[in-house]
Design a protein around this motif. Structure first.
Motif, PDB file in Angstrom:
ATOM      1  N   ARG A   1       6.436 -30.160  36.089  1.00 22.68           N
ATOM      2  CA  ARG A   1       7.153 -31.387  34.978  1.00 22.68           C
ATOM      3  C   ARG A   1       6.421 -30.980  33.578  1.00 22.68           C
ATOM      4  NH1 ARG A   1       6.158 -37.211  36.049  1.00 22.68           N
ATOM      5  NH2 ARG A   1       7.755 -37.108  34.473  1.00 22.68           N
ATOM      6  N   VAL A   2       5.404 -30.122  33.267  1.00 18.53           N
ATOM      7  CA  VAL A   2       4.891 -29.900  31.869  1.00 18.53           C
ATOM      8  C   VAL A   2       6.061 -28.970  31.150  1.00 18.53           C
ATOM      9  CG1 VAL A   2       2.955 -29.274  30.523  1.00 18.53           C
ATOM     10  CG2 VAL A   2       2.675 -30.510  32.914  1.00 18.53           C
ATOM     11  N   LYS A   3       6.158 -29.386  30.205  1.00 15.85           N
ATOM     12  CA  LYS A   3       7.339 -28.207  29.305  1.00 15.85           C
ATOM     13  C   LYS A   3       6.500 -27.771  28.198  1.00 15.85           C
ATOM     14  CE  LYS A   3      11.106 -29.252  31.545  1.00 15.85           C
ATOM     15  NZ  LYS A   3      10.782 -28.501  32.762  1.00 15.85           N
ATOM     16  N   ASP A   4       5.629 -28.743  27.432  1.00 19.40           N
ATOM     17  CA  ASP A   4       4.771 -28.184  26.385  1.00 19.40           C
ATOM     18  C   ASP A   4       3.901 -29.418  26.256  1.00 19.40           C
ATOM     19  OD1 ASP A   4       4.061 -26.761  24.564  1.00 19.40           O
ATOM     20  OD2 ASP A   4       5.121 -27.250  22.919  1.00 19.40           O
ATOM     21  N   CYS A   5       2.578 -28.954  26.098  1.00 19.98           N
ATOM     22  CA  CYS A   5       1.518 -29.584  25.745  1.00 19.98           C
ATOM     23  C   CYS A   5       0.281 -29.080  25.008  1.00 19.98           C
ATOM     24  CB  CYS A   5       0.837 -29.998  26.926  1.00 19.98           C
ATOM     25  SG  CYS A   5      -0.411 -31.360  27.207  1.00 19.98           S
ATOM     26  N   ARG A   6       0.046 -29.819  23.914  1.00 21.83           N
ATOM     27  CA  ARG A   6      -1.085 -29.180  22.914  1.00 21.83           C
ATOM     28  C   ARG A   6      -2.251 -30.246  22.290  1.00 21.83           C
ATOM     29  NH1 ARG A   6       3.204 -26.549  18.779  1.00 21.83           N
ATOM     30  NH2 ARG A   6       4.320 -25.111  20.405  1.00 21.83           N
ATOM     31  N   ALA A   7      -3.122 -29.638  22.050  1.00 18.02           N
ATOM     32  CA  ALA A   7      -4.001 -30.484  21.571  1.00 18.02           C
ATOM     33  C   ALA A   7      -4.567 -30.336  20.120  1.00 18.02           C
ATOM     34  CB  ALA A   7      -5.516 -30.487  22.562  1.00 18.02           C
ATOM     35  N   ILE A   8      -4.905 -31.573  19.458  1.00 18.86           N
ATOM     36  CA  ILE A   8      -5.267 -31.242  18.136  1.00 18.86           C
ATOM     37  C   ILE A   8      -6.642 -30.248  18.225  1.00 18.86           C
ATOM     38  CG2 ILE A   8      -6.109 -32.442  16.077  1.00 18.86           C
ATOM     39  CD1 ILE A   8      -4.479 -34.803  16.933  1.00 18.86           C
ATOM     40  N   THR A   9      -6.614 -29.322  17.285  1.00 17.75           N
ATOM     41  CA  THR A   9      -7.845 -28.407  17.545  1.00 17.75           C
ATOM     42  C   THR A   9      -9.116 -28.851  17.063  1.00 17.75           C
ATOM     43  OG1 THR A   9      -7.215 -27.541  15.533  1.00 17.75           O
ATOM     44  CG2 THR A   9      -6.049 -26.375  17.252  1.00 17.75           C
TER      45      THR A   9
END
Length: 105
Positions: free
Chosen positions: A67-75
């Motif tokens: 289900r995860v298409k795109d996931c990022r974190a603030i660096t």
């Protein structure tokens, strides 16, 4: 250990999802990563995760659902007070109007 542990872990999950893997291994372990994975599990993005040997460098095995298409974190992470959370969000995070401006140009 690097400073972008959460970002690297999320990129590993996204890459494993794109390749169609059933699980992904994340290392090193951090408490922030385990808390974030707990939220992802609660919301139904991952099936389950297990922390192996958390007191040393350790690893986390994540069972994926696809289900995860795109996931990022603030660096970078900053400690802010709860009272200033809304002010911080409006100042630091991008707005929805940025997409409109780029679409017009």
């Amino acid at each position: 250990m690097g400073r972008r542990i959460l970002n690297e872990a999320l990129r590993t999950i996204v890459n494993a999802e794109k390749r169609g893997f059933a699980s992904a291994e994340l290392n090193p372990v951090s408490n922030v990563m385990a808390s974030f994975l707990q939220i992802m599990k609660y919301r139904g993005y991952i099936k389950d995760f297990q922390v192996h040997d958390a007191h040393r460098v350790g690893k986390i095995t994540v069972q994926l659902l696809g289900r995860v298409k795109d996931c990022r974190a603030i660096t970078y992470r900053q400690d802010i007070k709860a009272d200033y959370l809304e002010k911080y969000k409006t100042r630091a995070l991008p707005t929805h109007q940025v997409r409109v401006v780029f679409a017009i140009q």
